[in-house]
Motif scaffolding. Structure first.
Motif, PDB file in Angstrom:
ATOM      1  N   VAL A 284       0.849  -1.198   0.000  1.00 34.93           N
ATOM      2  CA  VAL A 284       0.000   0.000   0.000  1.00 34.93           C
ATOM      3  C   VAL A 284       0.878   1.239   0.000  1.00 34.93           C
ATOM      4  CG1 VAL A 284      -1.737   1.320   1.268  1.00 34.93           C
ATOM      5  CG2 VAL A 284      -1.900  -1.172   1.176  1.00 34.93           C
ATOM      6  N   ASP A 285       1.912   1.256   0.836  1.00 36.39           N
ATOM      7  CA  ASP A 285       2.827   2.403   0.880  1.00 36.39           C
ATOM      8  C   ASP A 285       3.551   2.584  -0.448  1.00 36.39           C
ATOM      9  OD1 ASP A 285       2.127   2.935   3.475  1.00 36.39           O
ATOM     10  OD2 ASP A 285       3.823   1.872   4.363  1.00 36.39           O
ATOM     11  N   THR A 286       3.898   1.474  -1.059  1.00 36.52           N
ATOM     12  CA  THR A 286       4.571   1.542  -2.366  1.00 36.52           C
ATOM     13  C   THR A 286       3.653   2.133  -3.424  1.00 36.52           C
ATOM     14  OG1 THR A 286       5.987  -0.354  -1.841  1.00 36.52           O
ATOM     15  CG2 THR A 286       5.675   0.169  -4.176  1.00 36.52           C
ATOM     16  N   LEU A 287       2.396   1.680  -3.434  1.00 33.12           N
ATOM     17  CA  LEU A 287       1.435   2.212  -4.403  1.00 33.12           C
ATOM     18  C   LEU A 287       1.220   3.708  -4.184  1.00 33.12           C
ATOM     19  CD1 LEU A 287      -0.570   1.797  -6.685  1.00 33.12           C
ATOM     20  CD2 LEU A 287      -2.289   1.114  -4.973  1.00 33.12           C
ATOM     21  N   ARG A 288       1.067   4.120  -2.931  1.00 36.10           N
ATOM     22  CA  ARG A 288       0.901   5.542  -2.631  1.00 36.10           C
ATOM     23  C   ARG A 288       2.076   6.354  -3.175  1.00 36.10           C
ATOM     24  NH1 ARG A 288      -0.708   4.366   3.425  1.00 36.10           N
ATOM     25  NH2 ARG A 288      -2.958   4.700   3.407  1.00 36.10           N
ATOM     26  N   SER A 289       3.275   5.910  -2.868  1.00 39.04           N
ATOM     27  CA  SER A 289       4.468   6.649  -3.293  1.00 39.04           C
ATOM     28  C   SER A 289       4.573   6.677  -4.808  1.00 39.04           C
ATOM     29  CB  SER A 289       5.713   6.001  -2.682  1.00 39.04           C
ATOM     30  OG  SER A 289       6.883   6.684  -3.074  1.00 39.04           O
ATOM     31  N   GLY A 295       4.549   7.733 -11.114  1.00 41.45           N
ATOM     32  CA  GLY A 295       5.089   6.529 -11.730  1.00 41.45           C
ATOM     33  C   GLY A 295       6.607   6.537 -11.899  1.00 41.45           C
ATOM     34  N   SER A 296       7.298   7.444 -11.236  1.00 43.27           N
ATOM     35  CA  SER A 296       8.764   7.498 -11.346  1.00 43.27           C
ATOM     36  C   SER A 296       9.392   6.411 -10.469  1.00 43.27           C
ATOM     37  CB  SER A 296       9.282   8.876 -10.908  1.00 43.27           C
ATOM     38  OG  SER A 296      10.682   8.852 -10.762  1.00 43.27           O
ATOM     39  N   MET A 297      10.113   5.496 -11.101  1.00 46.31           N
ATOM     40  CA  MET A 297      10.790   4.427 -10.360  1.00 46.31           C
ATOM     41  C   MET A 297      11.858   5.004  -9.434  1.00 46.31           C
ATOM     42  SD  MET A 297       9.538   1.404 -11.272  1.00 46.31           S
ATOM     43  CE  MET A 297      10.870   0.241 -10.950  1.00 46.31           C
ATOM     44  N   ARG A 308      15.878  -0.441  -6.586  1.00 47.26           N
ATOM     45  CA  ARG A 308      14.933  -0.491  -7.698  1.00 47.26           C
ATOM     46  C   ARG A 308      14.421  -1.902  -7.941  1.00 47.26           C
ATOM     47  NH1 ARG A 308      14.676   3.598 -11.715  1.00 47.26           N
ATOM     48  NH2 ARG A 308      14.415   1.968 -13.281  1.00 47.26           N
ATOM     49  N   ASN A 309      15.286  -2.896  -7.708  1.00 50.92           N
ATOM     50  CA  ASN A 309      14.833  -4.279  -7.895  1.00 50.92           C
ATOM     51  C   ASN A 309      13.737  -4.657  -6.897  1.00 50.92           C
ATOM     52  OD1 ASN A 309      16.644  -4.611  -9.973  1.00 50.92           O
ATOM     53  ND2 ASN A 309      18.210  -5.633  -8.725  1.00 50.92           N
ATOM     54  N   THR A 310      13.875  -4.137  -5.662  1.00 46.74           N
ATOM     55  CA  THR A 310      12.833  -4.375  -4.655  1.00 46.74           C
ATOM     56  C   THR A 310      11.538  -3.695  -5.079  1.00 46.74           C
ATOM     57  OG1 THR A 310      14.505  -4.467  -2.899  1.00 46.74           O
ATOM     58  CG2 THR A 310      12.224  -4.076  -2.227  1.00 46.74           C
ATOM     59  N   LEU A 311      11.664  -2.504  -5.619  1.00 43.57           N
ATOM     60  CA  LEU A 311      10.475  -1.790  -6.098  1.00 43.57           C
ATOM     61  C   LEU A 311       9.821  -2.558  -7.237  1.00 43.57           C
ATOM     62  CD1 LEU A 311       8.555   0.582  -6.165  1.00 43.57           C
ATOM     63  CD2 LEU A 311      10.234   1.842  -7.544  1.00 43.57           C
ATOM     64  N   GLN A 312      10.638  -3.062  -8.165  1.00 41.76           N
ATOM     65  CA  GLN A 312      10.100  -3.862  -9.273  1.00 41.76           C
ATOM     66  C   GLN A 312       9.310  -5.056  -8.738  1.00 41.76           C
ATOM     67  OE1 GLN A 312      10.026  -3.411 -12.463  1.00 41.76           O
ATOM     68  NE2 GLN A 312      11.890  -2.499 -13.293  1.00 41.76           N
ATOM     69  N   TYR A 313       9.884  -5.718  -7.731  1.00 44.69           N
ATOM     70  CA  TYR A 313       9.228  -6.891  -7.147  1.00 44.69           C
ATOM     71  C   TYR A 313       7.880  -6.498  -6.543  1.00 44.69           C
ATOM     72  CZ  TYR A 313       8.073 -10.480  -3.720  1.00 44.69           C
ATOM     73  OH  TYR A 313       7.416 -11.422  -2.970  1.00 44.69           O
TER      74      TYR A 313
END
Length: 344
Positions: A284-289, A295-297, A308-313
């Motif tokens: 949920v926190d990831t989606l909010r951010s 949509g900036s990685m 970034r790999n954790t974000l991709q996951y």
């Protein structure tokens, strides 16, 4: 009317008789025993109390008789009103000092009880008024205008409403709330609403609350004639703030009108889309951010302090659980709608 309940009277008797070796009776304003060490006497008329109430002075009985027992009977007057009598059985010279102690205790307890009841009654009345005000439609009657006046609220003036959440009450904040038309929210114990009717004071008041309560979130309505409309605006804006998790902790309805309308729109067959992420806080926190950073990685990974790999996951997990790909603009819009809807 000031009164002592039977339960309170008996509680006082039971506690005082642990230290005083004499029987204690407490009578109401009619001379009826409502608390006693001799419980079989409760509900009966105490002649010494009746006499004390009639003469408005202490009555001392020096010998037992069929109608009265030896002892003292001290009437209790509060705010020029006789509300009770304290009787102690025994030789008057022996029990007189105890009579003074018990009478003082009873007086203090009656005053304390009535102060608490008065506060509770006022709080209940204030809450009932607020509920009517927040559901009111149309023009205000003279009756409700008069009811608003004691709360420093003029219903003839346009109003801006602050919805302040996560308040930690302290002396300074309490003083601020007392100086303004303000109400606590019954179903949200750490939330208050504040009415501002002098628009020139708005920014200064908001700044004071932000300085004193930096952890609090503040939603600001537009200036409206209807208090109910102000409340709905501020509450909806607060929901947007909660949904998106903005770090600013300040939101104005005027700036998020589109998002409020967007969140209320019935646009999907999957109303609980984001609810599927509810048990996974990091998603949920990831989606909010990700939404906040368009949509900036890079910006999302930096804010979350993750690789970034954790974000991709995490984004793939969101897609797996919701069926919507956050990296697809149109599907991110659907996820945004689902997030906003979830917090309405």
């Amino acid at each position: 009317m000031l009164q002592l309940s039977g339960k309170q009277a008996q509680d006082i008797v039971d506690k005082m008789m642990q230290d005083i070796p004499y029987n204690i009776n407490i009578m109401n304003e009619h001379g009826i025993i409502i608390g006693s060490g001799q419980k079989e006497r409760i509900g009966t008329i105490h002649q010494g109390a009746v006499q004390a109430l009639t003469t408005r002075k202490r009555i001392e009985v020096w010998q037992d008789s069929a109608l009265a027992k030896m002892g003292t009977n001290e009437p209790i007057m509060i705010h020029n009103q006789y509300v009770a009598v304290v009787g102690i059985s025994g030789h008057p010279d022996e029990v007189r000092p105890f009579s003074n102690i018990v009478s003082t205790t009873v007086s203090l307890l009656i005053e304390q009880r009535n102060q608490l009841e008065s506060l509770a009654h006022e709080a209940s009345r204030k809450q009932a008024f607020l509920e009517r005000l927040l559901s009111h439609t149309g023009s205000y009657s003279q009756k409700i205008k008069k009811e608003a006046a004691p709360y420093k609220l003029d219903l003839q003036l346009p109003t801006v409403l602050l919805y302040i959440k996560s308040i930690q009450l302290n002396a300074v904040t309490n003083k601020m709330l007392l100086q303004l038309p303000s109400f606590s929210i019954q179903d949200d114990e750490d939330a208050h609403i504040v009415f501002i009717q002098n628009e020139s004071e708005l920014d200064a008041i908001v700044q004071r609350f932000r300085q004193e309560q930096p952890q609090a979130s503040i939603a600001i309505s537009r200036r409206e004639a209807s208090i109910a409309a102000c409340y709905e605006q501020a509450r909806s804006a607060m929901n947007i703030l909660a949904a998106l998790g903005s770090a600013s902790r300040l939101i104005r309805y005027e700036d998020v009108r589109f998002l409020v309308r967007f969140s209320h729109a019935d646009l999907t067959r999957h109303p609980n889309l984001v609810g599927k992420l509810e048990d996974t806080a990091d998603l949920v926190d990831t989606l909010r951010s990700f939404i906040r950073h368009s949509g900036s990685m890079t910006a999302t990974a930096d804010e979350l302090s993750i690789h970034r790999n954790t974000l991709q996951y995490r984004l793939k997990r969101i897609q797996t659980l919701t069926g919507k790909n956050p990296r697809d603009l149109l599907e991110l819009i659907e996820l945004t709608h689902g997030l906003l809807t979830f917090y309405q």
